[in-house]
Design a protein around this motif. Structure first.
Motif, PDB file in Angstrom:
ATOM      1  N   LEU A  43       0.835  -1.053   0.643  1.00  0.00           N
ATOM      2  CA  LEU A  43      -0.268   0.235   0.356  1.00  0.00           C
ATOM      3  C   LEU A  43       1.172   1.125  -0.416  1.00  0.00           C
ATOM      4  N   TYR A  45       1.363   5.818  -0.103  1.00  0.00           N
ATOM      5  CA  TYR A  45       0.867   6.532  -0.086  1.00  0.00           C
ATOM      6  C   TYR A  45       1.123   7.155   0.035  1.00  0.00           C
ATOM      7  N   SER A  48      -3.648   9.885  -5.531  1.00  0.00           N
ATOM      8  CA  SER A  48      -4.976   8.211  -5.635  1.00  0.00           C
ATOM      9  C   SER A  48      -5.867   9.366  -6.725  1.00  0.00           C
ATOM     10  N   ALA A  51      -8.590   9.472  -4.433  1.00  0.00           N
ATOM     11  CA  ALA A  51      -8.775  10.024  -3.842  1.00  0.00           C
ATOM     12  C   ALA A  51      -9.913  11.558  -3.427  1.00  0.00           C
ATOM     13  N   TRP A  58      -4.114   5.525   1.686  1.00  0.00           N
ATOM     14  CA  TRP A  58      -3.188   4.733   1.315  1.00  0.00           C
ATOM     15  C   TRP A  58      -3.939   4.050  -0.100  1.00  0.00           C
ATOM     16  N   HIS A  59      -3.531   3.614  -0.842  1.00  0.00           N
ATOM     17  CA  HIS A  59      -4.276   3.126  -2.163  1.00  0.00           C
ATOM     18  C   HIS A  59      -3.297   1.778  -2.591  1.00  0.00           C
ATOM     19  N   GLU A  62      -1.709   2.137  -8.166  1.00  0.00           N
ATOM     20  CA  GLU A  62      -2.560   2.251  -9.234  1.00  0.00           C
ATOM     21  C   GLU A  62      -2.771   3.233 -10.652  1.00  0.00           C
ATOM     22  N   ARG A 114     -12.939   0.206 -10.577  1.00  0.00           N
ATOM     23  CA  ARG A 114     -11.094   0.028 -10.372  1.00  0.00           C
ATOM     24  C   ARG A 114     -10.948  -1.320 -10.407  1.00  0.00           C
ATOM     25  N   CYS A 132       6.223   7.927  -3.659  1.00  0.00           N
ATOM     26  CA  CYS A 132       5.097   7.543  -2.919  1.00  0.00           C
ATOM     27  C   CYS A 132       5.817   9.167  -1.952  1.00  0.00           C
ATOM     28  N   TYR A 146      -7.058  -0.219   6.845  1.00  0.00           N
ATOM     29  CA  TYR A 146      -6.320   0.882   6.303  1.00  0.00           C
ATOM     30  C   TYR A 146      -8.143   1.089   5.444  1.00  0.00           C
ATOM     31  N   PHE A 147      -8.360  -0.081   5.195  1.00  0.00           N
ATOM     32  CA  PHE A 147     -10.581   0.531   4.000  1.00  0.00           C
ATOM     33  C   PHE A 147     -11.446   0.147   4.989  1.00  0.00           C
TER      34      PHE A 147
END
Length: 160
Positions: A43, A45, A48, A51, A58-59, A62, A114, A132, A146-147
């Protein structure tokens, strides 16, 4: 250490390495040398595509699909952007393992999808993560921290 029992016949005393590493003890989420019996997920940070207000979040690695020949090529490009080098990664299959429809984004009137691809780290224990602000390698359970809003989705998507 070998002990000779006869000509050409040896017994090797093998002591396995411990499963609990120093990275486990210090909860070092930047290290791949932790949770050795579990899969780890990268992940980053930072910025994104999903976002709100362009704030860092955090993602997963992508990339917006542009003109790549396939979705997998797009996924490889996204991972290469963060890792720089894909020589120690392996993409499992050509199709995504799942997708999520993203709605309610500022400046994006239409929902978009996604796609998630599964790739694995092969034959290395360290990457030079770039592009990042920060990064972590997390287990499935840690990933849900985180999600929290997508916890049910990720529980179904990630079986082990």
């Amino acid at each position: 250490m070998s002990k000779s029992r006869g000509k050409g016949d040896y017994q090797i005393d093998n002591v396995p390495a411990p499963r609990i590493t120093e990275a486990d003890k210090t909860i070092d989420r930047k290290s791949l040398q932790r949770a050795l019996d579990r899969r780890l997920y990268l992940l980053p940070y930072g910025n994104s595509n999903a976002a709100p207000s362009g704030k860092p979040v955090w993602h997963f690695p992508e990339k917006v699909y542009d003109s790549e020949e396939t979705l997998r090529k797009c996924a490889e490009s996204a991972l290469a952007f963060v890792l720089g080098d894909l020589s120690h990664t392996y993409f499992v299959g050509n199709a995504p393992m799942g997708h999520m429809v993203i709605r309610q984004m500022e400046n994006v009137p239409e929902p978009f999808k996604r796609f998630f691809f599964k790739s694995q780290v092969i034959d290395t224990n360290k990457f030079d993560i770039q592009k990042c602000e920060d990064f972590v390698w997390v287990t499935k359970d840690e990933l849900l921290e985180y999600f929290p809003e997508q916890a049910e989705f990720f529980k179904k998507l990630i079986i082990s």
